[in-house]
Design an enzyme around this catalytic site. Structure first.
Site, PDB file in Angstrom:
ATOM      1  N   HIS A  94      -1.025   0.767  -3.650  1.00 57.15           N
ATOM      2  CA  HIS A  94      -0.534   1.783  -2.714  1.00 57.15           C
ATOM      3  C   HIS A  94       0.609   1.171  -1.913  1.00 57.15           C
ATOM      4  O   HIS A  94       0.399   0.647  -0.813  1.00 57.15           O
ATOM      5  CB  HIS A  94      -1.667   2.237  -1.795  1.00 57.15           C
ATOM      6  CG  HIS A  94      -1.290   3.367  -0.884  1.00 57.15           C
ATOM      7  ND1 HIS A  94      -2.215   4.194  -0.308  1.00 57.15           N
ATOM      8  CD2 HIS A  94      -0.087   3.816  -0.446  1.00 57.15           C
ATOM      9  CE1 HIS A  94      -1.607   5.084   0.454  1.00 57.15           C
ATOM     10  NE2 HIS A  94      -0.307   4.862   0.381  1.00 57.15           N
ATOM     11  N   GLU A 105      -0.359   4.932  -5.966  1.00 56.24           N
ATOM     12  CA  GLU A 105      -0.634   5.999  -5.012  1.00 56.24           C
ATOM     13  C   GLU A 105       0.241   5.865  -3.782  1.00 56.24           C
ATOM     14  O   GLU A 105       0.672   4.770  -3.409  1.00 56.24           O
ATOM     15  CB  GLU A 105      -2.115   6.015  -4.615  1.00 56.24           C
ATOM     16  CG  GLU A 105      -2.630   4.757  -3.970  1.00 56.24           C
ATOM     17  CD  GLU A 105      -4.114   4.835  -3.675  1.00 56.24           C
ATOM     18  OE1 GLU A 105      -4.849   5.495  -4.436  1.00 56.24           O
ATOM     19  OE2 GLU A 105      -4.546   4.236  -2.668  1.00 56.24           O
ATOM     20  N   HIS A 151     -12.526   5.290  -1.629  1.00 61.00           N
ATOM     21  CA  HIS A 151     -12.504   4.923  -0.215  1.00 61.00           C
ATOM     22  C   HIS A 151     -13.899   4.476   0.229  1.00 61.00           C
ATOM     23  O   HIS A 151     -14.857   5.249   0.178  1.00 61.00           O
ATOM     24  CB  HIS A 151     -12.010   6.047   0.699  1.00 61.00           C
ATOM     25  CG  HIS A 151     -11.328   5.504   1.930  1.00 61.00           C
ATOM     26  ND1 HIS A 151     -10.007   5.122   1.944  1.00 61.00           N
ATOM     27  CD2 HIS A 151     -11.804   5.240   3.153  1.00 61.00           C
ATOM     28  CE1 HIS A 151      -9.686   4.665   3.139  1.00 61.00           C
ATOM     29  NE2 HIS A 151     -10.763   4.718   3.899  1.00 61.00           N
TER      30      HIS A 151
END
Length: 254
Positions: free
Chosen positions: A44, A76, A206
């Site tokens: 990310h 991402e 997550h």
């Protein structure tokens, strides 16, 4: 259905960036987790490059293309023009779009489709035109999957923070129920709709760990992929990355 494990390397890059030295070596860690059986790598990159750098994205893409052609590279981030150009340039297999502001420490909510749906539909079409699969980060809410499906995305990533970060079993059970309801709504996308697009596939991520993976996998057996970084890295500090990967894989299969 087998749920694939993608290892997020942001925490490793964050540790490296604390000093002006090249260790821990991101490519060596990527090799270690892929050799241990992980199915892919997630990164990310953020605008300030406080953990994953844009150069890391290019280096990891080259490593996967040359040495791990069956592994998946998932990039991402928020769909700025710079991010989209980066994802296209490295030919990521999957792009996961998240609604992060630049100053957020981590992703902590899904997309507001009322506000951003039209923009997302444009971005999704652009990325798909270049052959990239697109996933959208969504809150565990039953109306989110249909909104995501209407943008044209192939997948959603279920935000599992409330489940993974639950402080007690009751809170975890409530959060898991919300995820299950969202998953059921995702399965229904594509039904009774014009056209022949299939229903959304589901990823999740997550605050997932080897301990909370089995109930999630049991409750949503058709998860396509989980992305795990912080929890796996915390395990790796004690037992090493290969063992931490194998522990998560065993949790997914249990």
């Amino acid at each position: 259905m087998k749920t694939r494990l993608s290892v997020n390397l942001n925490a490793v890059a964050y540790l490296r960036n604390r000093r002006a030295v090249p260790w821990p070596n991101l490519l060596e860690v990527a090799r270690a987790v892929l050799d241990a059986g992980a199915h892919g790598i997630t990164v990310h990159p953020r605008p300030d490059q406080r953990h994953i750098r844009f150069s890391d994205v290019r280096d990891l893409s080259a490593l996967i293309a040359s040495d791990y052609p069956h592994a998946e590279f998932n990039v991402e981030g928020y769909p700025t023009r710079e991010f989209i150009e980066l994802a296209l340039s490295v030919k990521a297999h999957q792009v996961t779009l998240v609604p992060d502001s630049p100053d957020q420490p981590t992703s902590d909510h899904g997309w507001d489709f009322d506000e951003h749906g039209a923009m997302l539909a444009t971005v999704v079409r652009d990325l798909q035109h270049h052959g990239l699969r697109v996933a959208l980060f969504v809150d565990p809410m039953a109306d989110a999957p249909m909104s995501a499906w209407q943008t044209g995305a192939e997948r959603i990533e279920l935000y599992t923070g409330p489940y993974g970060g639950a402080s007690d079993p009751r809170s975890a059970d409530r959060a898991l129920s919300d995820l299950v309801a969202t998953a059921e709504a995702a399965r229904m996308t594509g039904h009774n709709q014009a056209g022949d697009r299939p229903a959304l596939q589901m990823n999740a991520g997550h605050d997932l760990t080897a301990d909370n993976l089995p109930p999630l996998r049991h409750a949503i057996p058709d998860l396509a992929e989980v992305s795990i970084g912080h929890g796996l890295t915390a395990d790796a500090l004690l037992i090493g990355f290969p063992a931490a990967v194998r522990r998560c894989l065993a949790a997914l299969e249990g």
